[in-house]
Write a protein that holds these residues in place. Structure first.
Motif, PDB file in Angstrom:
ATOM      1  N   LEU A   1     -50.443  47.222 -46.123  1.00 13.66           N
ATOM      2  CA  LEU A   1     -51.505  47.955 -45.114  1.00 13.66           C
ATOM      3  C   LEU A   1     -51.338  49.132 -45.066  1.00 13.66           C
ATOM      4  CD1 LEU A   1     -51.736  45.261 -42.333  1.00 13.66           C
ATOM      5  CD2 LEU A   1     -53.473  45.650 -44.085  1.00 13.66           C
ATOM      6  N   LEU A   2     -50.178  49.786 -45.002  1.00 15.83           N
ATOM      7  CA  LEU A   2     -49.796  51.009 -44.738  1.00 15.83           C
ATOM      8  C   LEU A   2     -50.227  51.835 -46.149  1.00 15.83           C
ATOM      9  CD1 LEU A   2     -46.552  51.840 -43.175  1.00 15.83           C
ATOM     10  CD2 LEU A   2     -48.712  52.012 -42.289  1.00 15.83           C
ATOM     11  N   ARG A   3     -49.831  51.144 -47.444  1.00 17.86           N
ATOM     12  CA  ARG A   3     -50.629  51.767 -48.850  1.00 17.86           C
ATOM     13  C   ARG A   3     -51.804  51.996 -48.885  1.00 17.86           C
ATOM     14  NH1 ARG A   3     -46.164  48.881 -50.651  1.00 17.86           N
ATOM     15  NH2 ARG A   3     -47.356  47.029 -50.951  1.00 17.86           N
ATOM     16  N   SER A   4     -52.697  51.075 -48.252  1.00 17.48           N
ATOM     17  CA  SER A   4     -54.163  51.007 -48.297  1.00 17.48           C
ATOM     18  C   SER A   4     -54.817  52.007 -47.451  1.00 17.48           C
ATOM     19  CB  SER A   4     -54.472  49.631 -47.676  1.00 17.48           C
ATOM     20  OG  SER A   4     -53.961  48.500 -48.493  1.00 17.48           O
ATOM     21  N   LEU A   5     -53.915  52.666 -46.556  1.00 18.04           N
ATOM     22  CA  LEU A   5     -54.681  53.602 -45.774  1.00 18.04           C
ATOM     23  C   LEU A   5     -54.884  55.025 -46.549  1.00 18.04           C
ATOM     24  CD1 LEU A   5     -51.949  53.771 -42.734  1.00 18.04           C
ATOM     25  CD2 LEU A   5     -54.789  53.319 -42.721  1.00 18.04           C
ATOM     26  N   PRO A   6     -55.933  55.926 -46.257  1.00 17.15           N
ATOM     27  CA  PRO A   6     -56.247  56.965 -47.036  1.00 17.15           C
ATOM     28  C   PRO A   6     -54.918  58.029 -46.952  1.00 17.15           C
ATOM     29  CG  PRO A   6     -57.954  56.420 -45.502  1.00 17.15           C
ATOM     30  CD  PRO A   6     -56.943  55.578 -45.224  1.00 17.15           C
ATOM     31  N   ASP A   7     -54.996  58.942 -47.772  1.00 19.19           N
ATOM     32  CA  ASP A   7     -53.576  59.594 -47.738  1.00 19.19           C
ATOM     33  C   ASP A   7     -53.384  60.400 -46.362  1.00 19.19           C
ATOM     34  OD1 ASP A   7     -52.853  58.339 -50.136  1.00 19.19           O
ATOM     35  OD2 ASP A   7     -52.742  60.410 -51.501  1.00 19.19           O
ATOM     36  N   PRO A   8     -54.353  61.309 -46.114  1.00 16.56           N
ATOM     37  CA  PRO A   8     -54.193  62.033 -45.026  1.00 16.56           C
ATOM     38  C   PRO A   8     -53.633  61.254 -43.619  1.00 16.56           C
ATOM     39  CG  PRO A   8     -56.261  62.606 -45.784  1.00 16.56           C
ATOM     40  CD  PRO A   8     -55.759  61.168 -46.488  1.00 16.56           C
ATOM     41  N   ASN A   9     -54.124  59.976 -43.603  1.00 19.19           N
ATOM     42  CA  ASN A   9     -53.954  59.206 -42.403  1.00 19.19           C
ATOM     43  C   ASN A   9     -52.387  58.530 -42.541  1.00 19.19           C
ATOM     44  OD1 ASN A   9     -57.005  59.281 -42.999  1.00 19.19           O
ATOM     45  ND2 ASN A   9     -56.829  57.609 -41.268  1.00 19.19           N
ATOM     46  N   LEU A  10     -52.094  58.150 -43.681  1.00 20.83           N
ATOM     47  CA  LEU A  10     -50.770  57.686 -44.002  1.00 20.83           C
ATOM     48  C   LEU A  10     -49.724  58.910 -43.894  1.00 20.83           C
ATOM     49  CD1 LEU A  10     -48.773  55.543 -44.982  1.00 20.83           C
ATOM     50  CD2 LEU A  10     -49.363  56.082 -47.199  1.00 20.83           C
TER      51      LEU A  10
END
Length: 842
Positions: free
Chosen positions: A743-752
């Motif tokens: 789920l973390l990997r699935s976040l957009p880069d700025p969010n992650l």
């Protein structure tokens, strides 16, 4: 007597006082033993020799004097009068018994007016009393009608006195009979009509055939009657020659009656005996309430009673169902011997074991989850047994919280030796107890020791006199009681005036949550002034709150008084006050200005309330300038940064000088400071860094939280929210790990990248937990909902109930963040490389 009259089960409100008691009587009337009520009655027509009026008139002066030589004639007058009043009494008992038979008959039908148990309680022993007096009247009446000076009737009085035991049983039951009758009247209209108008037959020779009397008035008659019989015996003895065969019998009857009277008077009114001070003044209850005592290293809930000259600490005895509840005295201190030890004197006192905040927070969540379940069960018309089970669980949890959250020490010392330690959650309450005791100590008090009987009677009276009936937990509230407010109260503490001399002054704010008060905010200290101008704004989270308290303190800078004990508050309270939070008045969008007056000091403040569902709504982003309320991808793109500048700057400042601040991220910053910082970041002002270095650290922490809260969609995104909820609920650790990492990997880069940056910062804050008291769990509680709660469109307005607030969702949001906080360090590059097991489509 070891019996405390009136220690029966209260109804919830403690409605123990009958509405209209005869003049001069208390809850349980004191029976007068003095001969002032003596029925030395005059003849109605002195020559006619017929019955004597049962009410005193003043004709005895002349006629009575003429008959002075005829002692035996006087006997006849006394007896005639008594007989007439006995007839009235029997008619009254008959009137009471009249509805009993039909009530019993309906009790076994499908529509009973009263249950058999209620009938038994209300009419307890009336039939027996009636039979005793009817037999006495039937035996005495012919003797008085065919009067002869040699007539003997002492044996009748002796027999009547020997049957007084039945009155003891009646007296013991009297209060509960009244309460039961009162309750039944309120709940049953038919019974109310019956009990309001009972028809009492008039005496044989009276013009009135009937009079209407209430059941309550009639239930008092037997008590009145015991006194009357005793007084008649006084008068009969006075006019019976010592050599008359009746004399010893009447003497015996009088002795039995008087002993009986004094025994029931002790029961009826314990305040007659031990409940007087050594000076003979009435000992009154001034204040009582539940406090937690630290006894032999463990926390115990006590009911503490402050009387005129003594502080008594008691616990409620465990009793079998239906038995009288009673208190057990643990200790008492006469106020003449009571002192409050100063902090330095109490260094040898036991150290208070403080329960970690995260355990208390955990318990609050459990309680809130159970509340939601109860609401759901009720909404789905669930089984009452299931609801009762949940309520029992909730009570146990709330009781644990009540016992374990207080940490402010309140020490009591007896000059003759022992010290006692209470723990309170509110300094306001501690000062109320202290002030009440000090006020009483201004009087000229004597030291004393209570005998065991006196102590027993005093403890016995506690049940009857107490004003606080229920342990202060929300599960004791009735369903129709106000549940209190859930959400955020914004309070601006403006200023105060009325101080006599300059001092270093600050205020604290307390609100009640989960049934007890806790301190939620504190202004800065305004130095050396008589008119402090704080103008500070606070956002206080309310959890079922009904009151706001403001305390004004003078800061103590004297090093000798500053105690090692964190929770010891040595600052002096200059004033305190409280206002009710009226949901109607508070729930407006506008500020509402108010003044609390305390001790000659006036504190000005304003407040407004936002319900929790309103305060956590995310508004869709309309603006593209500034940083607050703007999508994180827009801000990072504009700034050409991986993590927004505001997040980096706030975190850097907190790590520089706030990482050891007690309650960092939990304690509210001043809202006006937060708004100023928000404006500066939004305008991208050049003075940001200067302003940050000058600003109170709690305001900087508050600005960071506000930034995440005002994002148009949560940092962990609306799209992935349902998957985060499902992932955290998985039981298998390996499956959970895969899912949560994916789920973390699935976040957009700025969010992650921003999330991982914040995560490492929060871990560093938690490393300082011994100093700042902020555990991983505390931080997850503060940030979980802020980072995860879906925006308005996603949450489908499912938040309808106030008590749904700490519902399953909120608990799960906290658990998600806690999972990542407890996880070994997570690196962005590792995550991106490691696309195991899952496709990216969630």
């Amino acid at each position: 007597a070891d019996f405390s009259y009136g220690a029966d089960d209260y109804d919830a409100e403690g409605n123990e006082e009958p509405k209209a008691l005869p003049e001069g009587s208390e809850t349980m009337p004191y029976i007068d033993e003095s001969p002032t009520m003596s029925p030395q009655l005059s003849a109605r027509g002195q020559d006619s020799g017929d019955g004597v009026s049962p009410t005193p008139t003043d004709g005895l002066g002349t006629g009575g004097e003429r008959d002075a030589g005829k002692g035996l004639e006087m006997r006849k007058l006394v007896l005639s009068g008594f007989l007439a009043s006995e007839e009235i009494y029997i008619n009254q008992l008959e009137a009471l018994l009249l509805p009993m038979k039909p009530l019993k008959a309906t009790a076994t039908t499908s529509q009973p007016v009263l249950t058999l148990q209620q009938i038994e309680t209300i009419f307890y022993k009336i039939q027996d009393i009636y039979e005793i007096h009817k037999e006495f009247y039937d035996s005495l009446s012919p003797k008085v009608q065919q009067w002869d000076s040699n007539i003997t009737m002492g044996h009748l009085f002796q027999k009547l006195a020997s049957q007084l035991g039945v009155y003891k049983a009646f007296v013991d039951n009297y209060k509960i009979a009244l309460e039961t009758a009162e309750k039944c009247s309120q709940s049953n209209y038919q019974f109310q009509k019956i009990s309001e108008e009972l028809k009492v037959k008039g005496p044989k020779d009276s013009k009135e055939s009937h009079t209407s009397v209430t059941m309550e008035a009639l239930l008092y008659k037997p008590i009145d009657r015991v006194t009357r019989s005793t007084l008649v015996l006084h008068d009969l003895l006075k006019h019976t020659p010592a050599d008359h065969p009746d004399y010893p019998l009447l003497q015996d009857a009088l002795r039995i009656s008087q002993n009986f009277l004094s025994s029931i008077n002790e029961d009826i009114d314990p305040r007659r005996t031990a409940v007087t001070t050594p000076k003979g003044e009435t000992r009154q209850l001034i204040k009582d309430g539940f406090l937690v005592e630290l006894s032999e290293g463990s926390r115990k809930l006590r009911h503490v009673f402050l009387f005129t000259d003594v502080l008594l600490c008691a616990k409620l005895k465990k009793t079998a169902v239906g038995k009288h509840q009673q208190y057990d005295c643990k200790w008492y201190v006469p106020l003449a011997d009571l002192v409050f030890p100063s902090p330095e004197e109490s260094e040898h006192c036991p150290q208070v074991h403080v329960i970690p905040d995260h355990e208390l927070e955990d318990m609050k969540m459990k309680i809130s989850a159970i509340k939601s379940e109860v609401q759901k069960e009720k909404a789905n018309k669930g089984q009452s047994r299931a609801i009762e089970r949940l309520k029992k669980k909730m009570f146990e949890n709330e009781f644990w919280l009540l016992l374990n959250s207080p940490a402010i020490p309140f020490r009591i010392h007896n000059r003759n030796g022992k010290s006692y330690l209470f723990l309170l959650s509110s300094d306001y309450e501690r000062s109320e107890w202290r002030e009440a005791i000090q006020k009483l100590q201004k009087k000229d008090l004597q030291a004393f020791v209570l005998s065991s009987v006196e102590l027993q009677v005093l403890t016995g009276s506690c049940f009857k006199l107490r004003t606080v009936h229920n342990i202060p937990v929300t599960s004791n509230k009735d369903d129709d009681e106000s549940p209190g407010l859930y959400g955020f109260l914004h309070v601006i503490v403006h200023s105060a005036k009325g101080f006599k001399q300059s001092a270093n002054l600050y205020c604290t704010l307390e609100v009640d949550s989960f049934g007890y008060f806790v301190s939620k905010a504190k202004t800065r200290v305004f130095r050396d002034t008589t008119e402090p101008q704080w103008n500070e704004e606070f956002e206080i989270e309310l959890e079922g709150s009904q009151s706001l308290r403001i305390l004004c303190y003078e800061k103590c800078y004297d090093k000798t008084k500053l105690n090692k004990d964190n929770n010891e508050i040595v600052d002096k309270i200059m004033g305190k006050g409280q206002i009710q939070l009226d949901p109607q008045a508070v729930q407006t969008k506008n500020w509402h200005m108010d003044v609390i007056e305390m001790n000659g000091i006036k504190v000005e403040f304003s407040m407004k309330f936002t319900s929790r569902d309103m305060s956590l709504k995310r508004t869709p982003s309309k603006k593209q300038t500034g940083v607050f309320g703007v999508k994180i991808s827009v801000v990072t793109k504009r700034e050409r940064s991986k993590v927004p500048y505001i997040v980096r700057q706030c975190i850097e400042e907190v790590e520089k000088r706030g990482i050891e601040e007690v309650g960092i991220y939990r304690i509210s910053g001043v809202a006006t400071d937060i708004q100023a910082l928000k404006a500066v970041f939004d305008a991208n002002n050049k003075d940001i860094l200067v302003m940050l270095s000058d600003m109170d650290i709690n305001a900087i922490a508050g600005t960071l939280k506000l930034y995440f809260r005002e994002l148009p969609e949560p940092l962990l995104t609306d799209r992935l929210y349902p998957a985060f909820m499902e992932g955290i609920a998985l039981s298998d650790p390996a499956a959970k790990e895969n899912c949560m990492m994916h789920l973390l990997r699935s976040l957009p880069d700025p969010n992650l990248i921003t999330f991982l940056f914040l995560l490492e910062h929060l871990k560093r804050v938690a490393e300082k937990e011994p100093i700042n008291k902020m555990s991983l769990h505390n931080l997850a509680t503060v940030f979980g909902p802020t980072l995860l709660r879906p925006s308005e469109g996603e949450s489908k307005g499912h938040l309808t109930l106030a008590s749904d607030i700490w519902s399953h969702d909120v608990m799960a949001q906290v658990q998600v963040l806690l999972y990542y906080l407890q996880h070994p360090p997570i690196s962005f590059t590792e995550l991106k490389r490691n696309t195991l097991y899952f496709s990216t489509d969630v």
